[in-house]
Motif scaffolding. Structure first.
Motif, PDB file in Angstrom:
ATOM      1  N   LYS A 244       0.831  -1.201   0.000  1.00 50.42           N
ATOM      2  CA  LYS A 244       0.000   0.000   0.000  1.00 50.42           C
ATOM      3  C   LYS A 244       0.868   1.255   0.000  1.00 50.42           C
ATOM      4  CE  LYS A 244      -4.056   2.015   2.218  1.00 50.42           C
ATOM      5  NZ  LYS A 244      -5.078   1.850   3.288  1.00 50.42           N
ATOM      6  N   ALA A 245       1.971   1.227   0.764  1.00 52.70           N
ATOM      7  CA  ALA A 245       2.893   2.365   0.772  1.00 52.70           C
ATOM      8  C   ALA A 245       3.540   2.541  -0.597  1.00 52.70           C
ATOM      9  CB  ALA A 245       3.950   2.163   1.846  1.00 52.70           C
ATOM     10  N   ARG A 246       3.949   1.441  -1.208  1.00 54.00           N
ATOM     11  CA  ARG A 246       4.541   1.502  -2.551  1.00 54.00           C
ATOM     12  C   ARG A 246       3.561   2.114  -3.546  1.00 54.00           C
ATOM     13  NH1 ARG A 246       4.546  -4.099  -5.170  1.00 54.00           N
ATOM     14  NH2 ARG A 246       2.333  -3.484  -5.153  1.00 54.00           N
TER      15      ARG A 246
ATOM     16  N   TYR B  50      12.169   5.580   2.937  1.00 50.29           N
ATOM     17  CA  TYR B  50      12.528   4.719   4.065  1.00 50.29           C
ATOM     18  C   TYR B  50      11.273   3.988   4.530  1.00 50.29           C
ATOM     19  CZ  TYR B  50      14.866   3.733   8.601  1.00 50.29           C
ATOM     20  OH  TYR B  50      15.423   3.152   9.706  1.00 50.29           O
ATOM     21  N   PHE B  51      11.340   2.661   4.644  1.00 49.31           N
ATOM     22  CA  PHE B  51      10.134   1.854   4.734  1.00 49.31           C
ATOM     23  C   PHE B  51       9.207   2.127   5.919  1.00 49.31           C
ATOM     24  CE2 PHE B  51      12.578  -0.795   7.603  1.00 49.31           C
ATOM     25  CZ  PHE B  51      11.621  -1.391   8.421  1.00 49.31           C
ATOM     26  N   PRO B  52       9.644   2.708   7.069  1.00 52.75           N
ATOM     27  CA  PRO B  52       8.651   3.044   8.110  1.00 52.75           C
ATOM     28  C   PRO B  52       7.608   4.055   7.641  1.00 52.75           C
ATOM     29  CG  PRO B  52      10.843   2.974   9.054  1.00 52.75           C
ATOM     30  CD  PRO B  52      11.017   2.900   7.570  1.00 52.75           C
ATOM     31  N   ALA B  53       7.790   4.583   6.432  1.00 50.49           N
ATOM     32  CA  ALA B  53       6.787   5.476   5.833  1.00 50.49           C
ATOM     33  C   ALA B  53       5.435   4.783   5.688  1.00 50.49           C
ATOM     34  CB  ALA B  53       7.275   5.971   4.471  1.00 50.49           C
ATOM     35  N   LEU B  54       5.401   3.476   5.879  1.00 52.66           N
ATOM     36  CA  LEU B  54       4.116   2.768   5.822  1.00 52.66           C
ATOM     37  C   LEU B  54       3.108   3.333   6.812  1.00 52.66           C
ATOM     38  CD1 LEU B  54       3.964   0.619   8.453  1.00 52.66           C
ATOM     39  CD2 LEU B  54       5.566  -0.642   7.018  1.00 52.66           C
ATOM     40  N   ILE B  55       3.571   4.071   7.836  1.00 56.41           N
ATOM     41  CA  ILE B  55       2.651   4.698   8.784  1.00 56.41           C
ATOM     42  C   ILE B  55       1.739   5.706   8.086  1.00 56.41           C
ATOM     43  CG2 ILE B  55       4.228   6.571   9.440  1.00 56.41           C
ATOM     44  CD1 ILE B  55       3.107   6.349  12.287  1.00 56.41           C
TER      45      ILE B  55
END
Length: 300
Positions: free
Chosen positions: A278-280, A288-293
């Motif tokens: 979903k973040a992608r 930086y992958f913690p952006a998934l928040i």
């Protein structure tokens, strides 16, 4: 007569292919601290030039290193690149007695297949994926998980000690990848949990900094909380160039491949993958992958 595990580091000829975010500092630490002769190769000329200034010898290609070195380190983006390099460049030039060491994070099944193919040509193989941050790579304080024979581990440990403070022999070939993949799986699942805690806490009126600081004093404390949570999620800072969502998706796919290989379901890893996807899809693929928040779901 000197055995392989007794060979002084200064007598070894070392090759290092893949001088990216982690590979360059790992290579630099081994080069500067071991005193061994080192050849280096990367598709980008800049890190090659920087290491040449420190005494490394640029190699024209990987096959040229295969013909000359005793140990060849690989630090590549993932299994696809490792497969291409080993089958396309190392195997055709293989020389009996060479030890290939993959510090990349690669699928377990592929790692064991490549080891068997190399062994048929007299080439030894060890997987030695690395954990911790880019700064740890710079500082030489990584954790490295090694899969391979006891003899090869004894050869590698003094070299790896220049780049790491924790070096674990996890078992035969592939076991280093198993432990690294599970390390990342737990990290990703923890980051998902932190994203939920931070979002729910804010929505319920609790100061975000106070929340994470208090969690760090209790049983919810973790490396992920102190690094990914406090340093990225709290300030809402997710730079490109750090470990991106695309790389995290690759690694969580390896965990799900491992689940399939062993016959188990990994529900937490499936959730982490869906959040990263979903973040992608929201354009955060290189963040930086913690952006998934930033893609937390609201109740309908």
């Amino acid at each position: 007569m000197t055995s392989r595990k007794e060979t002084p580091q200064t007598d070894l000829k070392i090759g290092f292919a893949g001088l990216g975010v982690m590979g360059e500092p790992i290579c630099r630490n081994i080069l500067q601290k071991s005193g061994a002769a080192m050849q280096v190769f990367d598709l980008s000329p800049a890190p090659v030039a920087r290491l040449a200034e420190l005494g490394a010898t640029p190699a024209p290609n990987i096959a040229a290193m295969v013909a000359e070195v005793d140990i060849l380190f690989l630090s590549l983006p993932g299994g696809k690149q490792v497969d291409s390099v080993v089958r396309g460049e190392i195997l055709p030039a293989a020389r009996a007695g060479l030890l290939v060491v993959d510090t990349s994070t690669s699928p377990v099944g592929l790692t064991r297949e490549l080891s068997e193919e190399l062994a048929a040509k007299g080439v030894r193989f060890a997987d030695a994926p690395v954990a911790r941050t880019r700064q740890a790579a710079e500082d030489g304080t990584l954790s490295i998980m090694v899969g391979g024979s006891s003899e090869d581990f004894a050869t590698l440990r003094p070299l790896l000690a220049h780049a790491a403070t924790d070096i674990t022999h996890c078992g035969p070939v592939g076991c280093g990848q198993v432990v690294k993949i599970l390390n990342n799986m737990v990290l990703f699942e923890t980051v998902v949990a932190l994203s939920e805690a931070l979002t729910l806490g804010r929505a319920a009126g609790v100061d975000a900094e106070l929340l994470f600081d208090t969690l760090s004093k209790g049983s919810a404390d973790s490396f992920a909380l102190r690094n990914h949570g406090m340093k990225a999620m709290l300030p809402d800072t997710f730079p490109e160039g750090a470990f991106p969502t695309n790389y995290a998706l690759k690694d969580v796919s390896y965990a799900l491949d491992l689940a399939t290989l062993t016959g188990f379901k990994a529900h937490g890893a499936e959730l982490a993958r869906s959040r990263m996807e979903k973040a992608r899809d929201a354009g955060l693929d290189n963040a930086y992958f913690p952006a998934l928040i930033r893609v937390m779901d609201r109740a309908q």
